[in-house]
Design a protein around this motif. Structure first.
Motif, PDB file in Angstrom:
ATOM      1  N   ASP A 194       0.847  -1.201   0.000  1.00  0.00           N
ATOM      2  CA  ASP A 194       0.000   0.000   0.000  1.00  0.00           C
ATOM      3  C   ASP A 194       0.885   1.254   0.000  1.00  0.00           C
ATOM      4  O   ASP A 194       0.639   2.210  -0.741  1.00  0.00           O
ATOM      5  CB  ASP A 194      -0.927  -0.018   1.223  1.00  0.00           C
ATOM      6  N   HIS A 198       0.914   4.131  -2.847  1.00  0.00           N
ATOM      7  CA  HIS A 198       0.631   5.562  -2.645  1.00  0.00           C
ATOM      8  C   HIS A 198       1.724   6.418  -3.276  1.00  0.00           C
ATOM      9  O   HIS A 198       1.457   7.420  -3.929  1.00  0.00           O
ATOM     10  CB  HIS A 198       0.486   5.878  -1.152  1.00  0.00           C
ATOM     11  N   HIS A 267      -5.960   2.774  -7.444  1.00  0.00           N
ATOM     12  CA  HIS A 267      -6.745   2.687  -6.208  1.00  0.00           C
ATOM     13  C   HIS A 267      -8.238   2.503  -6.516  1.00  0.00           C
ATOM     14  O   HIS A 267      -8.927   1.752  -5.826  1.00  0.00           O
ATOM     15  CB  HIS A 267      -6.506   3.912  -5.325  1.00  0.00           C
ATOM     16  N   HIS A 282      -6.701  -4.683   0.821  1.00  0.00           N
ATOM     17  CA  HIS A 282      -6.352  -3.566  -0.075  1.00  0.00           C
ATOM     18  C   HIS A 282      -4.951  -3.737  -0.676  1.00  0.00           C
ATOM     19  O   HIS A 282      -4.765  -3.641  -1.896  1.00  0.00           O
ATOM     20  CB  HIS A 282      -6.450  -2.279   0.747  1.00  0.00           C
ATOM     21  N   LEU A 286      -3.750  -4.252  -4.665  1.00  0.00           N
ATOM     22  CA  LEU A 286      -2.857  -3.274  -5.315  1.00  0.00           C
ATOM     23  C   LEU A 286      -1.630  -3.947  -5.926  1.00  0.00           C
ATOM     24  O   LEU A 286      -1.175  -3.562  -7.008  1.00  0.00           O
ATOM     25  CB  LEU A 286      -2.399  -2.226  -4.289  1.00  0.00           C
TER      26      LEU A 286
HETATM   27 ZN    ZN Z   1      -3.910   2.546  -0.585  1.00  0.00          ZN
END
Ligand code: ZN
Ligand code: NZQ
Length: 383
Positions: A194, A198, A267, A282, A286
């Protein structure tokens, strides 16, 4: 470099043995009665709950507790907790846990002032009013501890959507990386992925912003290195602390200064995926979708993709760097295809539509519904 504003109002208290400060931080800001929000019980097992309770008691803070926030947190739970907050008349909300707990705490804090919490998500306007938010983070991944975003799923419609706004920045967040040594390995990996995602959402549309691009590359290399280290030694404090700080910086404004607002189509795709399949974490989603998005969109900003390949992965082509990225995820034990996750090929159309309905279609390349479908198809069983 693009013009930017950088304003982050959250006070971050970072380091070993810092949880003991939460009560005093709340008291100092004039709050006396909080709703503590927690997940499934990990904080009871690793001593975080006891440390928070001791600190609240010492500072004379009264509290009620709501437990049971699940990963990929849901609207019905937020509504239930907002009703508790209203009935009790608390003057602040305290999330103790991972991103799902913190996001739920934020939604409760905003929901305190409205009849229809989901209306805030539908409106897509910045959230300007919420109860003061405090957090004790136990899983570095989302950056929620130092940003103004929250992501919640409306279960009956499978919509996993974000809200954001100045009122959703925590007043104070405590990050003690040592409490993350109890994380199962796959959660550490989800947090690392994650964090990487980002940074990449912000980085890939960037150009002519050397400080931020170089900072982002350094963060990406560091996250890979310290995650490798944590695989060998989950209790390595220096590595935990580096991963935690990188994760906060990835989404607190620093990694995006001067490069624009980020792309965020990956996302959107992931939220569409875990909206339909709430059992998928999550970070796991990703890790499968980002390589596919990179291969699909690299022509939109070739110079930045090429420097990513070179400076992060030491490769001369984006294809080779994506292969190295995927190999690293596989080495960490993360799934690298939707097929591996048990997603049926026949579900791709529905996942694409669900993702597209969020309205986040990318900025580097504005993607159509058909583009969403193609990216998902290429992530289903990549060669
Ligand atoms: Zn995220
Ligand atoms: O529920 P408990 O028992 O606490 O267990 C949790 C949960 O099962 C466990 N855990 C947390 N800290 C632990 C621990 N287990 C052992 N030791 C610890 N120290 O980990 C599991 C996963 O927790 P969760 O909070 O769901 O994970 P994460 O922090 O990755 O949060 C993911 C959610 O945040 C959203 C995601 O979409 C997802 O719903 N995001 C939020 C963002 C934001 N607010 O800015 C941005 C992100 O892009 C993301 O969309």
């Amino acid at each position: 470099m693009r013009n930017f504003e950088f304003h982050n109002p959250t006070k971050l208290v970072f380091g070993k043995d810092t949880i003991r400060q939460i009560g005093e931080e709340i008291r100092r800001r004039g709050h006396h009665y909080v709703l503590m929000i927690a997940g499934g019980g990990s904080i009871r097992r690793n001593g975080v709950y006891d440390a928070v309770v001791r600190s609240l008691n010492r500072a004379g803070i009264r509290w009620d507790e709501c437990w049971g926030v699940q990963p990929n947190p849901v609207l019905s739970k937020v509504e239930e907790m907002a009703a508790v907050a209203k009935k009790a008349g608390v003057d602040a909300v305290l999330g103790v846990g991972g991103g799902s707990v913190l996001d739920s705490a934020k939604a409760v804090a905003a929901g305190y002032y409205v009849d229809d919490v989901w209306g805030l998500f539908e409106k897509k306007e910045p959230v300007a009013r919420a109860l003061p938010i405090y957090s004790v983070l136990t899983l570095s991944a989302t950056g929620s501890e130092m940003n103004g975003y929250a992501v919640i799923t409306k279960e009956d419609e499978k919509k996993k959507w974000p809200i954001g706004g100045p009122a959703l920045f925590p007043q104070v967040s405590i990050v003690d990386p040592s409490v993350q040594s109890t994380l199962p390995w796959e959660q550490t990996v989800n947090g690392a992925v994650d964090t990487i995602s980002h940074i990449q959402e912000l980085y890939f549309p960037g150009r002519d912003a050397e400080v931020t691009l170089a900072l982002d590359e350094s963060l990406l290399r560091t996250v890979v290195r310290v995650t490798d280290r944590l695989r060998e030694e989950p209790g390595d404090y220096a590595a935990r602390a580096s991963l935690a700080w990188a994760s906060t910086m990835a989404l607190n404004g620093a990694a995006g200064a001067g490069v624009g607002d980020g792309d965020w189509a990956t996302h959107a795709l992931e939220h569409g995926l875990s909206g339909v399949h709430p059992e998928i974490a999550h970070g796991t989603g990703l890790g499968i979708l980002f390589p596919a998005w990179i291969l699909y969109c690299q022509d939109a900003n070739p110079e930045t993709f090429a420097r990513w390949a070179r400076n992060v992965w030491g490769r001369d082509s984006v294809e080779d760097a994506v292969a190295a990225f995927r190999a690293k995820l596989a080495e960490w034990g993360a799934p690298t295809s939707l097929k591996q996750l048990g997603v049926a090929e026949s579900e791709i159309g529905a996942i694409a539509e669900n993702a597209y309905s969020s309205g986040m279609h990318g900025s580097l390349k504005q993607l159509s519904l058909d583009d969403f479908r193609r990216i998902l198809e290429s992530a289903w069983d990549p060669a």
